[in-house]
Design an enzyme around this catalytic site. Structure first.
Site, PDB file in Angstrom:
ATOM      1  N   HIS A  51      -0.073   0.238 -10.311  1.00 32.08           N
ATOM      2  CA  HIS A  51      -0.668  -0.861  -9.353  1.00 32.08           C
ATOM      3  C   HIS A  51      -1.288  -2.230 -10.243  1.00 32.08           C
ATOM      4  CE1 HIS A  51      -3.319  -0.771  -5.447  1.00 32.08           C
ATOM      5  NE2 HIS A  51      -2.949  -2.132  -5.614  1.00 32.08           N
ATOM      6  N   GLU A  91      -3.623   7.645  -5.826  1.00 24.83           N
ATOM      7  CA  GLU A  91      -3.530   6.999  -7.146  1.00 24.83           C
ATOM      8  C   GLU A  91      -4.578   7.429  -7.944  1.00 24.83           C
ATOM      9  OE1 GLU A  91      -3.464   2.611  -6.412  1.00 24.83           O
ATOM     10  OE2 GLU A  91      -1.418   2.660  -5.600  1.00 24.83           O
ATOM     11  N   ARG A 122       0.815  -1.191  -0.012  1.00 24.41           N
ATOM     12  CA  ARG A 122      -0.132  -0.047  -0.056  1.00 24.41           C
ATOM     13  C   ARG A 122       0.655   1.306   0.127  1.00 24.41           C
ATOM     14  NH1 ARG A 122      -3.196  -2.906  -1.488  1.00 24.41           N
ATOM     15  NH2 ARG A 122      -5.458  -3.413  -0.302  1.00 24.41           N
TER      16      ARG A 122
END
Length: 595
Positions: free
Chosen positions: A331, A312, A283
């Site tokens: 990601h 993000e 994370r």
């Protein structure tokens, strides 16, 4: 999981951070006339018209295997890219909803369902996009799919590790820009280097296995990982500070909680070996990104490879993303075809099981506890969770929590005291401060077993009136070292005991010392030489910083011998104030515990 819970001790200092999740919600999964199937415990009631199939709304793309499984049991409506208004309009016709991370399941969604929505399935791990409190209030079970992405995330971590070590991304960009710079992109070998895996859960374990295959020496930090499981694959469990100080490479696999938020900060970067390399596929928020840029510029961190970010997508002008020594991906940890299909199957099975009336092991909110039971047990529920939080914060890192014993003292017969809720709350207190898992009555035993924690229960039957459900609760953790030696009982376990007084949970015993302090705010425990002026000395240090003392209690062996002082504080003292307390000559050890 990786970071130790909030604590500061004289014997073994560790970084301060905040604990969380003190609020417990309970609600009915639904109110209905038909039960599927009939169960003796915790039935979940689902309402359908006779012979009618439930309807499942799939709001984001799901793998075909998962859709096929759903279609075998329910009517499936695949409607993607719905606006919030469109979702609220459709939801009143649906019994279940499946989403990924792009759809916000807000309170308005649950209110618009008119009570029909019974299950929300999150195809993935994180549930930040689902309003859990609203789901519970509206009798809706929320389930996720936490295991199917494991291998994909581990493989991506290894991909970033090797690409970073050999400057693959930078060299690729250089050639495509028309350059040929062999000397500039000389890399480093992985063989013989030390990799610290911070968080030794499913993904961390798989990364460790693969790194061992690359010839790396692997160490790990995780306060819950059993040492025997680590040893079985040739991994040594170490303390947080030791991992930072000895690693050539650090791979992060911890959840984002208030405890782990920005755990890699200026202070902890300073503890690292100069030239360390960092990989993060966990994370983004576990790294203080500004601190990482400074560490890169100073050379403390030679390189970083990041798949996740605090925001993000990150800003286009992000100094971190644009840094020449940083490799980034958007990601992609779970983005393999196999992982996507696995997630689809896992969430489809969970949703179908829930619609059939089964209790899902991946549930992240709890079914209803009868109102009269919850009302009576409410202060004991709070006591149980806080005793769990206190006990785990007293554990020194490295060994891992494996054996927990809970003792209930009551005048009630065993059949008149259901301790499942209390056990679940102790489990919640033990696990949630350093995990992203939401522990509740549904998943408490499963979650503890999954982490190798064996929780045994013992009841002491007391004489007297059974009007009060419990006299005291005692929590013991065996086979661990303690940050506060006085918490070790005569039989060798960390022991804390508490009672409810006038509806308020109190800590009444630490190790072999009797104390009496309200479990509100936070607590400082000090072992000291019993002598005049100690209460005033410590109180003055706290008062100078405007830290309010709510309770103070001293338990001693005998006059002028050793004593333990328990101090309840409303505010968090500064590190300097805690250091000053530790420097008081009569104070032999202390620990700060955040509730």
């Amino acid at each position: 999981m990786a970071a130790s819970p909030t604590s500061l001790s004289l014997r073994k200092p560790s970084p301060l951070s905040l604990s969380w999740k003190n609020t417990t919600h309970f609600s009915a999964l639904s109110r209905a006339a038909v039960s599927l199937p009939r169960r003796r415990q915790n039935p979940i009631f689902i309402v359908f018209a006779m012979d009618a199939k439930p309807t499942v709304l799939v709001a984001e793309k799901l793998g075909e295997a998962g859709l096929d499984l759903l279609k075998g049991f329910a009517n499936v409506d695949c409607s993607y890219n719905l606006s919030p208004e469109e979702l609220c309009t459709k939801i009143s016709l649906c019994d279940a909803l499946i989403v990924r991370s792009g759809t916000k399941v807000s309170r308005e969604v649950f209110e618009s369902s008119g009570g029909r929505l019974k299950v929300v399935g999150r195809a993935g791990v994180g549930i930040d996009n689902v309003d859990l409190a609203a789901a519970t209030e509206h009798g809706c079970l929320v389930v996720n799919a936490p295991t199917a992405n494991t291998v994909a995330a581990a493989e991506h971590g290894i991909a970033l590790l090797t690409a970073m070590a050999r400057n693959v991304a930078q060299a690729d960009a250089s050639i495509k820009a028309g350059k040929w710079q062999r000397n500039k992109y000389v890399g480093v070998s992985l063989v013989g280097k030390t990799l610290a895996v911070m968080g030794f859960g499913k993904v961390g374990t798989e990364v460790a296995r693969r790194a061992k295959g690359l010839g790396m020496h692997v160490i790990a930090h995780d306060p819950y990982a059993p040492a025997d499981r680590a040893r079985a694959i040739g991994v040594e469990l170490v303390s947080f500070d030791e991992a930072l100080a000895t690693a050539d490479f650090i791979s992060l696999h911890m959840p984002l909680t208030p405890t782990t938020s920005k755990i890699l900060n200026d202070e902890n970067f300073a503890k690292m070996k100069k030239g360390v390399r960092i990989v993060n596929v966990a994370r983004g928020g576990v790294i203080d990104e500004e601190a990482l840029v400074k560490a890169l510029d100073s050379g403390i961190v030679a390189q970083a490879a990041l798949d996740v970010f605090t925001v993000e997508p990150p800003p286009k002008d992000s100094r971190l993303v644009q840094h020449e020594n940083v490799t980034v991906t958007p990601h992609l940890g779970a983005s393999t075809m196999e992982a996507q299909e696995g997630v689809a199957i896992e969430i489809a099975e969970a949703v179908v099981g829930a619609l059939k009336g089964e209790l899902a092991a991946t549930a992240v909110n709890a079914p209803m506890v009868p109102a009269e039971v919850l009302t009576e047990l409410k202060p004991y529920v709070v006591l149980a969770e806080k005793l769990g939080r206190l006990a785990v914060q007293l554990v020194a890192g490295g060994s891992g929590v494996k054996s927990v014993k809970v003792t209930y003292a009551s005048a009630r017969a065993p059949d008149d005291l259901d301790t499942r809720l209390l056990r679940a709350m102790i489990t919640k207190g033990l696990i949630e401060p350093i995990s992203s898992v939401f522990v509740n009555l549904v998943n408490a035993d499963f979650t503890a077993k999954q982490r190798g924690i064996r929780i045994s229960e013992e009841r002491i039957l007391l004489d007297g009136s059974p009007e009060s459900p419990l006299e005291f609760i005692q929590v013991q953790i065996a086979n661990v070292e303690s940050k506060f030696a006085s918490a070790i009982s005569d039989s060798g376990e960390i022991k804390v005991e508490g009672r409810v007084k006038d509806g308020v949970p109190h800590l009444t015993k630490v190790g072999s010392f009797e104390v009496d302090v309200s479990l509100e705010g936070s607590i400082i425990l000090c072992r000291q030489v019993d002598q005049p002026g100690m209460i005033g000395t410590v109180g003055s240090i706290l008062g100078e910083e405007n830290v309010n003392v709510s309770f103070m209690s001293v338990g001693r062996i005998a006059p002028r011998k050793q004593a333990v002082m328990a101090i309840g504080v409303d505010e968090q003292p500064s590190k300097e104030s805690l250091k000053r307390i530790g420097e008081v000559p009569a104070v032999e050890e202390f620990v700060y515990l955040k509730l």
